[in-house]
Design a protein around this motif. Structure first.
Motif, PDB file in Angstrom:
ATOM      1  N   SER A  35       0.841  -1.204   0.000  1.00 39.63           N
ATOM      2  CA  SER A  35       0.000   0.000   0.000  1.00 39.63           C
ATOM      3  C   SER A  35       0.867   1.241   0.000  1.00 39.63           C
ATOM      4  O   SER A  35       2.065   1.191   0.311  1.00 39.63           O
ATOM      5  CB  SER A  35      -0.903   0.018   1.237  1.00 39.63           C
ATOM      6  N   VAL A  36       0.267   2.370  -0.366  1.00 40.48           N
ATOM      7  CA  VAL A  36       0.960   3.651  -0.327  1.00 40.48           C
ATOM      8  C   VAL A  36      -0.026   4.737   0.084  1.00 40.48           C
ATOM      9  O   VAL A  36      -1.191   4.718  -0.320  1.00 40.48           O
ATOM     10  CB  VAL A  36       1.603   3.980  -1.695  1.00 40.48           C
ATOM     11  N   LEU A  37       0.457   5.652   0.948  1.00 41.09           N
ATOM     12  CA  LEU A  37      -0.327   6.830   1.303  1.00 41.09           C
ATOM     13  C   LEU A  37      -0.229   7.825   0.153  1.00 41.09           C
ATOM     14  O   LEU A  37       0.849   8.072  -0.377  1.00 41.09           O
ATOM     15  CB  LEU A  37       0.226   7.454   2.587  1.00 41.09           C
ATOM     16  N   ILE A  38      -1.345   8.408  -0.236  1.00 48.19           N
ATOM     17  CA  ILE A  38      -1.341   9.264  -1.420  1.00 48.19           C
ATOM     18  C   ILE A  38      -2.237  10.478  -1.217  1.00 48.19           C
ATOM     19  O   ILE A  38      -3.323  10.388  -0.642  1.00 48.19           O
ATOM     20  CB  ILE A  38      -1.795   8.454  -2.662  1.00 48.19           C
ATOM     21  N   SER A  39      -1.747  11.616  -1.677  1.00 46.51           N
ATOM     22  CA  SER A  39      -2.540  12.847  -1.656  1.00 46.51           C
ATOM     23  C   SER A  39      -2.841  13.236  -3.096  1.00 46.51           C
ATOM     24  O   SER A  39      -3.759  12.716  -3.710  1.00 46.51           O
ATOM     25  CB  SER A  39      -1.779  13.958  -0.924  1.00 46.51           C
ATOM     26  N   GLY A  40      -2.019  14.126  -3.690  1.00 47.90           N
ATOM     27  CA  GLY A  40      -2.234  14.465  -5.100  1.00 47.90           C
ATOM     28  C   GLY A  40      -1.764  13.369  -6.038  1.00 47.90           C
ATOM     29  O   GLY A  40      -2.350  13.138  -7.100  1.00 47.90           O
ATOM     30  N   GLY A  51       8.080   3.099 -14.658  1.00 47.81           N
ATOM     31  CA  GLY A  51       8.604   1.838 -14.173  1.00 47.81           C
ATOM     32  C   GLY A  51       9.620   1.949 -13.057  1.00 47.81           C
ATOM     33  O   GLY A  51      10.359   0.992 -12.774  1.00 47.81           O
ATOM     34  N   LEU A  52       9.683   3.105 -12.382  1.00 48.27           N
ATOM     35  CA  LEU A  52      10.636   3.291 -11.295  1.00 48.27           C
ATOM     36  C   LEU A  52      10.147   2.690  -9.992  1.00 48.27           C
ATOM     37  O   LEU A  52      10.947   2.377  -9.112  1.00 48.27           O
ATOM     38  CB  LEU A  52      10.917   4.792 -11.096  1.00 48.27           C
ATOM     39  N   SER A  53       8.833   2.535  -9.857  1.00 42.76           N
ATOM     40  CA  SER A  53       8.232   1.910  -8.680  1.00 42.76           C
ATOM     41  C   SER A  53       7.054   1.063  -9.138  1.00 42.76           C
ATOM     42  O   SER A  53       6.347   1.454 -10.084  1.00 42.76           O
ATOM     43  CB  SER A  53       7.735   2.962  -7.676  1.00 42.76           C
ATOM     44  N   PRO A  54       6.810  -0.078  -8.497  1.00 45.17           N
ATOM     45  CA  PRO A  54       5.657  -0.892  -8.875  1.00 45.17           C
ATOM     46  C   PRO A  54       4.356  -0.235  -8.424  1.00 45.17           C
ATOM     47  O   PRO A  54       4.313   0.447  -7.395  1.00 45.17           O
ATOM     48  CB  PRO A  54       5.901  -2.204  -8.126  1.00 45.17           C
TER      49      PRO A  54
END
Length: 303
Positions: A35-40, A51-54
């Motif tokens: 999971s990832v915390l995301i704002s904008g 392709g720098l992060s899955p």
């Protein structure tokens, strides 16, 4: 560059919308590295597309947490900024315009208006290389972090230098002192050099504030530089070395040498290390010279 359709994952990420910091961190702990915390999400999206992060399985949106979008001022004049505030909101907010003019200027020089309508100040900081960081360093920013139970405050400079930061904490606030330039006490500046005039990644970004007595003695000075993939930093030892001295040709030379040697620039396809170091030093010394001409006129060196 967009990802071709045939490369898109078969299952798109689940989107969660917690309404509190505690709930967001519970979800983060539940889903962990999936999971990832995301704002904008403007920076994260470029990393996924290139392709720098899955692409994660779960997106934990911070947009429904009111505490992360607030803008207030405390009794001692420090401005508290919610990390989910987008750059355009900061630019339009009267409190920020009055108290943090240098930050507003920096926001206006980042990306295009459509990106500024989405990109958050917290996201810019979390990248550790964001173009707002030099300004925030000069403003002695403190950053709040929470694991869902306890909150801790850290100087931004200390957090940037930390190598033991955990992803199981989230940013809850950014606290800055009001810009002295906005209160009529000093000269402050923010300059960004890119490959073209606008909408471009930075090659070098510098910020600073300088306050002098009438005779040109440096009372207080704060300088920082970043740009590209470099982690921005303050020149604290250099600041200490010149504070209390009369601004002179020799002091300007000391500043130039200190910045060019102390800036930990990173080379990339746009520019090399030496170019970035010299450019940062030239920009900072030029602004310090302007400050003296502005405040100490007759004593300013002309060569």
């Amino acid at each position: 560059m967009s990802v071709p359709l045939y490369q898109l994952p078969e299952q798109q990420p689940s989107v969660w919308q917690p309404t509190s910091v505690e709930e967001a961190m519970q979800l983060k702990q539940q889903w962990g590295d999936n999971s990832v915390l995301i704002s904008g999400g403007t920076w994260l999206r470029t990393r996924w597309e290139n392709g720098l992060s899955p692409t994660p399985q779960h997106l934990i949106s911070l947009g429904s947490i009111p505490a992360l979008s607030g803008l207030t001022i405390d009794t001692v004049g420090h401005v508290h900024i919610g990390p989910a505030c987008c750059l355009s909101d900061l630019m339009e907010n009267e409190l920020i315009r009055q108290r943090c003019g240098l930050l507003v200027q920096a926001c206006s020089e980042i990306a295009a208006p459509s990106v500024r309508n989405l990109a958050s100040i917290g996201g810019n900081v979390v990248t550790r290389t964001g173009d707002l960081i030099p300004v925030l360093l000069v403003m002695d920013a403190q950053v709040g972090w929470s694991d869902g139970q306890k909150e801790r405050m850290l100087p931004l400079e200390e957090w940037l230098e930390s190598k033991h930061f955990t992803s199981y904490e989230m940013m809850t606030k950014i606290v800055v002192r009001a810009s002295e330039q906005d209160m009529g006490k000093s000269h402050a500046f923010y300059l960004k050099v890119g490959r073209r005039e606008a909408f471009t990644p930075s090659v070098v970004t510098v910020a600073g504030s300088l306050r002098m007595d009438a005779d040109g003695t440096i009372v207080a000075i704060a300088l920082s530089a970043g740009g590209g993939s470099a982690i921005p930093a303050r020149f604290t030892e250099l600041e200490d070395a010149v504070t209390g001295k009369l601004l002179s040709k020799e002091v300007l030379q000391t500043l130039h040498k200190g910045v060019s040697e102390g800036f930990e620039a990173v080379a990339d396809d746009y520019a090399g290390v030496d170019y970035r170091k010299i450019t940062a030093a030239n920009l900072i010394v030029s602004e310090c010279y302007k400050a003296w001409r502005k405040g100490g006129g007759a004593y300013a060196p002309r060569s």
